[in-house]
Design a protein around this motif. Structure first.
Motif, PDB file in Angstrom:
ATOM      1  N   LEU A 161       9.708 -10.457  14.511  1.00 27.55           N
ATOM      2  CA  LEU A 161      10.654  -9.610  15.239  1.00 27.55           C
ATOM      3  C   LEU A 161      10.339  -9.557  16.726  1.00 27.55           C
ATOM      4  O   LEU A 161      11.246  -9.369  17.551  1.00 27.55           O
ATOM      5  CB  LEU A 161      10.645  -8.190  14.659  1.00 27.55           C
ATOM      6  CG  LEU A 161      11.260  -7.996  13.267  1.00 27.55           C
ATOM      7  CD1 LEU A 161      11.012  -6.590  12.770  1.00 27.55           C
ATOM      8  CD2 LEU A 161      12.750  -8.299  13.285  1.00 27.55           C
ATOM      9  N   MET A 162       9.073  -9.718  17.075  1.00 30.68           N
ATOM     10  CA  MET A 162       8.695  -9.673  18.490  1.00 30.68           C
ATOM     11  C   MET A 162       9.316 -10.811  19.291  1.00 30.68           C
ATOM     12  O   MET A 162       9.402 -10.747  20.518  1.00 30.68           O
ATOM     13  CB  MET A 162       7.170  -9.729  18.619  1.00 30.68           C
ATOM     14  CG  MET A 162       6.454  -8.474  18.156  1.00 30.68           C
ATOM     15  SD  MET A 162       6.897  -7.008  19.116  1.00 30.68           S
ATOM     16  CE  MET A 162       6.377  -7.497  20.757  1.00 30.68           C
ATOM     17  N   GLN A 163       9.769 -11.867  18.613  1.00 30.17           N
ATOM     18  CA  GLN A 163      10.397 -12.995  19.307  1.00 30.17           C
ATOM     19  C   GLN A 163      11.905 -12.803  19.475  1.00 30.17           C
ATOM     20  O   GLN A 163      12.558 -13.654  20.091  1.00 30.17           O
ATOM     21  CB  GLN A 163      10.125 -14.286  18.521  1.00 30.17           C
ATOM     22  CG  GLN A 163       8.659 -14.546  18.240  1.00 30.17           C
ATOM     23  CD  GLN A 163       7.816 -14.613  19.502  1.00 30.17           C
ATOM     24  OE1 GLN A 163       8.248 -15.180  20.513  1.00 30.17           O
ATOM     25  NE2 GLN A 163       6.613 -14.059  19.456  1.00 30.17           N
ATOM     26  N   LYS A 219      12.440  -8.318  23.337  1.00 29.09           N
ATOM     27  CA  LYS A 219      12.050  -8.791  24.664  1.00 29.09           C
ATOM     28  C   LYS A 219      12.805  -8.059  25.767  1.00 29.09           C
ATOM     29  O   LYS A 219      12.237  -7.733  26.820  1.00 29.09           O
ATOM     30  CB  LYS A 219      12.293 -10.297  24.768  1.00 29.09           C
ATOM     31  CG  LYS A 219      11.363 -11.127  23.878  1.00 29.09           C
ATOM     32  CD  LYS A 219      11.620 -12.611  24.080  1.00 29.09           C
ATOM     33  CE  LYS A 219      10.656 -13.446  23.248  1.00 29.09           C
ATOM     34  NZ  LYS A 219      10.887 -14.904  23.418  1.00 29.09           N
ATOM     35  N   ALA A 220      14.087  -7.776  25.527  1.00 31.62           N
ATOM     36  CA  ALA A 220      14.866  -7.042  26.515  1.00 31.62           C
ATOM     37  C   ALA A 220      14.304  -5.637  26.717  1.00 31.62           C
ATOM     38  O   ALA A 220      14.232  -5.132  27.847  1.00 31.62           O
ATOM     39  CB  ALA A 220      16.326  -6.974  26.086  1.00 31.62           C
ATOM     40  N   ALA A 221      13.893  -4.986  25.625  1.00 32.61           N
ATOM     41  CA  ALA A 221      13.312  -3.651  25.740  1.00 32.61           C
ATOM     42  C   ALA A 221      11.997  -3.692  26.514  1.00 32.61           C
ATOM     43  O   ALA A 221      11.702  -2.784  27.306  1.00 32.61           O
ATOM     44  CB  ALA A 221      13.091  -3.059  24.348  1.00 32.61           C
ATOM     45  N   GLN A 222      11.208  -4.745  26.311  1.00 38.86           N
ATOM     46  CA  GLN A 222       9.958  -4.872  27.056  1.00 38.86           C
ATOM     47  C   GLN A 222      10.223  -5.074  28.551  1.00 38.86           C
ATOM     48  O   GLN A 222       9.560  -4.465  29.398  1.00 38.86           O
ATOM     49  CB  GLN A 222       9.142  -6.040  26.500  1.00 38.86           C
ATOM     50  CG  GLN A 222       8.566  -5.785  25.117  1.00 38.86           C
ATOM     51  CD  GLN A 222       7.842  -6.999  24.577  1.00 38.86           C
ATOM     52  OE1 GLN A 222       8.276  -8.138  24.736  1.00 38.86           O
ATOM     53  NE2 GLN A 222       6.707  -6.760  23.928  1.00 38.86           N
ATOM     54  N   TYR A 223      11.187  -5.931  28.872  1.00 34.27           N
ATOM     55  CA  TYR A 223      11.502  -6.194  30.276  1.00 34.27           C
ATOM     56  C   TYR A 223      12.044  -4.951  30.980  1.00 34.27           C
ATOM     57  O   TYR A 223      11.855  -4.761  32.184  1.00 34.27           O
ATOM     58  CB  TYR A 223      12.506  -7.336  30.390  1.00 34.27           C
ATOM     59  CG  TYR A 223      11.951  -8.671  29.959  1.00 34.27           C
ATOM     60  CD1 TYR A 223      10.590  -8.957  30.103  1.00 34.27           C
ATOM     61  CD2 TYR A 223      12.766  -9.639  29.401  1.00 34.27           C
ATOM     62  CE1 TYR A 223      10.071 -10.177  29.700  1.00 34.27           C
ATOM     63  CE2 TYR A 223      12.253 -10.874  28.988  1.00 34.27           C
ATOM     64  CZ  TYR A 223      10.902 -11.121  29.145  1.00 34.27           C
ATOM     65  OH  TYR A 223      10.383 -12.322  28.758  1.00 34.27           O
ATOM     66  N   ILE A 266       9.330   1.271  21.334  1.00 33.65           N
ATOM     67  CA  ILE A 266       9.758  -0.033  20.821  1.00 33.65           C
ATOM     68  C   ILE A 266       9.383  -0.167  19.346  1.00 33.65           C
ATOM     69  O   ILE A 266      10.173  -0.660  18.523  1.00 33.65           O
ATOM     70  CB  ILE A 266       9.132  -1.169  21.651  1.00 33.65           C
ATOM     71  CG1 ILE A 266       9.716  -1.171  23.059  1.00 33.65           C
ATOM     72  CG2 ILE A 266       9.371  -2.523  20.993  1.00 33.65           C
ATOM     73  CD1 ILE A 266       9.118  -2.221  23.973  1.00 33.65           C
ATOM     74  N   VAL A 267       8.179   0.282  19.008  1.00 35.97           N
ATOM     75  CA  VAL A 267       7.728   0.194  17.614  1.00 35.97           C
ATOM     76  C   VAL A 267       8.621   1.019  16.704  1.00 35.97           C
ATOM     77  O   VAL A 267       9.072   0.558  15.643  1.00 35.97           O
ATOM     78  CB  VAL A 267       6.253   0.639  17.510  1.00 35.97           C
ATOM     79  CG1 VAL A 267       5.850   0.795  16.041  1.00 35.97           C
ATOM     80  CG2 VAL A 267       5.347  -0.366  18.200  1.00 35.97           C
ATOM     81  N   TRP A 268       8.921   2.272  17.114  1.00 43.44           N
ATOM     82  CA  TRP A 268       9.679   3.174  16.245  1.00 43.44           C
ATOM     83  C   TRP A 268      11.180   2.906  16.274  1.00 43.44           C
ATOM     84  O   TRP A 268      11.870   3.175  15.283  1.00 43.44           O
ATOM     85  CB  TRP A 268       9.408   4.632  16.637  1.00 43.44           C
ATOM     86  CG  TRP A 268       8.082   5.123  16.175  1.00 43.44           C
ATOM     87  CD1 TRP A 268       6.973   5.371  16.928  1.00 43.44           C
ATOM     88  CD2 TRP A 268       7.695   5.421  14.831  1.00 43.44           C
ATOM     89  NE1 TRP A 268       5.939   5.799  16.146  1.00 43.44           N
ATOM     90  CE2 TRP A 268       6.344   5.838  14.862  1.00 43.44           C
ATOM     91  CE3 TRP A 268       8.365   5.362  13.603  1.00 43.44           C
ATOM     92  CZ2 TRP A 268       5.653   6.200  13.704  1.00 43.44           C
ATOM     93  CZ3 TRP A 268       7.671   5.729  12.461  1.00 43.44           C
ATOM     94  CH2 TRP A 268       6.339   6.144  12.523  1.00 43.44           C
TER      95      TRP A 268
END
Length: 324
Positions: free
Chosen positions: A197-199, A204-208, A216-218
């Protein structure tokens, strides 16, 4: 002169009717309908809820409890005074079954729910941070998996755990020990699923965008493995009940005066011929518990499966009926 801004009421009504016909059904509603249309799963749910209700209110239907002795009815079969008979010590089996069922269900529910929650947090955290954090957490996980669970339970609930036993009842101590060893396999599976899922683009948009890791986890990882978590809860409850019965049966689980289904089954094994009701009553309750959970698990698996046909067919709306 025609007013171009005029609104035709008939056209608006027709458009509203067409929009109301195209109703989007929520995913949770579809899953609920699939489950409720599975008669076997619904029967399992009814049996489990009935046993749970019996374990909490069944004691109000008898004047006896698990500690009161009846010296005039020692080792007696079921009768009007004792619905399920008495033990060789004159204790009412119905009262002990109510208490034992409640303890076993509590152990199963607590261990099943908490272990899945711990596994979800641990596995998702490993997948999100990766790198050194993942390696250290994976080392801890593998070390815990290698620990002999049977030996730890034996030490904690017998002579080696006297300090804890003075402060905690044996069933609560067993819950703690089972929680230590029941989440690790699920955590490894959640880690592998979360790493895929991390890919995904939405993660990725949430991280950026600078979304905090906890959110992000929840909000992104846990909901996407929700079906696995729900199924693992039912499997975890079943596994915890069976573990309690197995450990108590061999004498390293729950200790007298605490009562559970495992204690009742283990205590009556050597006297099946003499007091058969003492053995078959708790064994039947255990089979009903584990069997109902297995039926619920099968129903939930089908309900979460997108290719399942158990959701049934959509009903035709009134417009289609009239046109035919």
């Amino acid at each position: 002169m025609t007013n171009l801004n005029a609104i035709d009421p008939a056209a608006v009504a027709q458009e509203a009717h067409l929009e109301s016909a195209d109703v989007v059904i929520a995913k949770s509603t579809i899953i609920f309908r699939r489950f409720m249309r599975n008669k076997t799963a619904v029967a399992g749910l009814a049996v489990f809820l009935g046993l749970t209700l019996f374990s909490f209110v069944g004691g109000f239907f008898t004047p006896w409890d698990k500690e009161t002795l009846d010296p005039f009815n020692i080792g007696m079969p079921p009768s009007g005074d004792h619905f399920l008979g008495t033990s060789q010590a004159g204790i009412d089996l119905y009262a002990m079954t109510v208490e034992g069922t409640r303890i076993s269900i509590l152990i199963g529910l607590i261990v099943g729910l908490v272990s899945v929650l711990v596994a979800a947090v641990y596995g998702c955290t490993m997948a999100y941070f990766g790198g050194k954090v993942d390696k250290v957490m994976l080392f801890v996980l593998e070390a815990l998996i290698m620990m002999p669970a049977l030996l730890v339970v034996a030490v904690a609930t017998s002579g080696g755990g006297d300090g804890l036993k003075k402060n905690l009842p044996s069933w609560l101590l067993l819950i703690i020990v089972l929680l230590v060893f029941s989440w690790m396999g699920t955590a490894r599976l959640i880690r592998s699923m979360s790493m895929s899922l991390m890919q995904r683009d939405f993660v990725k948009a949430a991280q950026y965008m600078g979304v905090p890791p906890r959110r992000i986890v929840w909000r992104h990882l846990v909901p996407n493995i929700g079906s696995l978590l729900v199924l693992d809860i039912t499997r975890g409850v079943t596994g915890a009940i069976l573990a309690e019965v197995a450990f108590s049966f061999i004498g390293i689980g729950i200790k007298v005066p605490d009562v559970s289904l495992g204690v009742l089954i283990g205590g009556a094994t050597s006297q099946v011929q003499t007091f058969p009701w003492m053995f078959w009553v708790p064994l039947t309750v255990m089979f009903l518990l584990t069997g109902s959970l297995a039926m619920m698990n099968d129903g939930l698996r089908d309900a979460f499966d997108p290719s399942s046909s158990s959701v049934g067919r959509a009903k035709k709306n009134s417009t289609e009926k009239k046109s035919k």
